[in-house]
Design an enzyme around this catalytic site. Structure first.
Site, PDB file in Angstrom:
ATOM      1  N   HIS A   1      52.784  20.058  33.918  1.00 33.86           N
ATOM      2  CA  HIS A   1      51.509  19.683  33.295  1.00 33.86           C
ATOM      3  C   HIS A   1      50.786  20.858  32.642  1.00 33.86           C
ATOM      4  O   HIS A   1      49.741  20.670  32.023  1.00 33.86           O
ATOM      5  CB  HIS A   1      50.588  19.030  34.337  1.00 33.86           C
ATOM      6  CG  HIS A   1      50.029  20.021  35.305  1.00 33.86           C
ATOM      7  ND1 HIS A   1      50.793  20.625  36.282  1.00 33.86           N
ATOM      8  CD2 HIS A   1      48.786  20.541  35.417  1.00 33.86           C
ATOM      9  CE1 HIS A   1      50.048  21.470  36.959  1.00 33.86           C
ATOM     10  NE2 HIS A   1      48.820  21.442  36.459  1.00 33.86           N
TER      11      HIS A   1
ATOM     12  N   HIS B   1      46.609  23.285  29.671  1.00 36.75           N
ATOM     13  CA  HIS B   1      46.627  22.426  30.860  1.00 36.75           C
ATOM     14  C   HIS B   1      46.383  20.980  30.441  1.00 36.75           C
ATOM     15  O   HIS B   1      45.307  20.633  29.979  1.00 36.75           O
ATOM     16  CB  HIS B   1      45.531  22.905  31.817  1.00 36.75           C
ATOM     17  CG  HIS B   1      45.591  22.276  33.163  1.00 36.75           C
ATOM     18  ND1 HIS B   1      45.125  21.006  33.421  1.00 36.75           N
ATOM     19  CD2 HIS B   1      46.067  22.762  34.337  1.00 36.75           C
ATOM     20  CE1 HIS B   1      45.293  20.735  34.698  1.00 36.75           C
ATOM     21  NE2 HIS B   1      45.865  21.786  35.274  1.00 36.75           N
TER      22      HIS B   1
END
Length: 156
Positions: free
Chosen positions: A64, A79
Site C-alpha cells: 500500500h 501512501h
C-alpha cells in the site's frame, strides 16, 4: 558565471482532486508527523512516480506504500489509502521492487479502489516528504483537479 541548479518537478502521481495534507483526516499525515506533503482523492487506480528516483522501500505483503529517493536526496513516501495496511495486499499490485530506478510517470502500484471502499477504508493517497534534500523550502500548488503525470504539483 552563475550556476543555478535545475529544480526537480513533482508531477501528479494520480488523477483526481488535490487536497491539503491537513484535510486527510488521519493524525499521522494531517499533523505532518511524516513530513510536509499533499494528498490526492483519486479518480485513477495507477500510482505513478512523481519524479525520477530510486525505490528505497515498498511495504512487503501489503503493497500500500512505496518510498522513493530523488536525485537531490529528497525522500518521498507515497501512501495509498488510510489504514489500508490492514487489507494485507488484497487489491494492490506492485510493479517495482526495492532498488529499481524509476522515471517520472512510471507505474509503481495498481490498486482496486472498489476493494478499498468495500473494506471500509478511504482511498485518499498521500505524498509525504519524509527526508528533505538539497532544495530548501517545499511548496505545493493549491488544491485543484490534477491529471496523473501531467500536472506539476511542486518544484523542489
Amino acid at each position: 558565471m552563475f550556476n543555478k541548479k535545475k529544480k526537480i518537478e513533482l508531477k501528479a502521481y494520480l488523477s483526481g482532486r488535490l487536497i491539503h495534507l491537513e484535510d486527510v483526516n488521519d493524525g499521522v499525515f494531517s499533523k505532518k508527523m511524516m513530513g510536509e506533503g499533499i494528498a490526492i482523492e483519486p479518480t485513477s487506480n495507477e500510482l505513478l512516480a512523481p519524479a525520477d528516483g530510486e525505490v528505497i522501500v515498498i511495504m512487503d505483503k501489503s503493497f500500500h506504500a512505496v518510498g522513493l529517493k530523488l536525485k537531490d536526496q529528497t525522500e518521498v513516501l507515497l501512501h495509498i489509502g488510510i489504514d489500508t495496511v490492514y487489507m494485507n495486499g488484497d487489491g494492490f499490485t506492485p510493479h517495482v521492487k526495492v532498488g529499481d530506478h524509476v522515471k517520472t510517470g512510471q507505474k509503481l502500484i495498481t490498486f482496486d479502489r472498489d476493494k478499498i471502499k468495500k473494506a471500509g477504508y478511504r482511498d485518499v493517497t498521500v505524498l509525504a516528504i519524509t527526508q528533505e534534500g538539497n532544495q530548501g523550502s517545499i511548496h505545493f500548488i493549491e488544491p485543484i483537479c490534477v491529471n496523473a503525470n501531467d500536472t506539476i504539483i511542486s518544484q523542489l
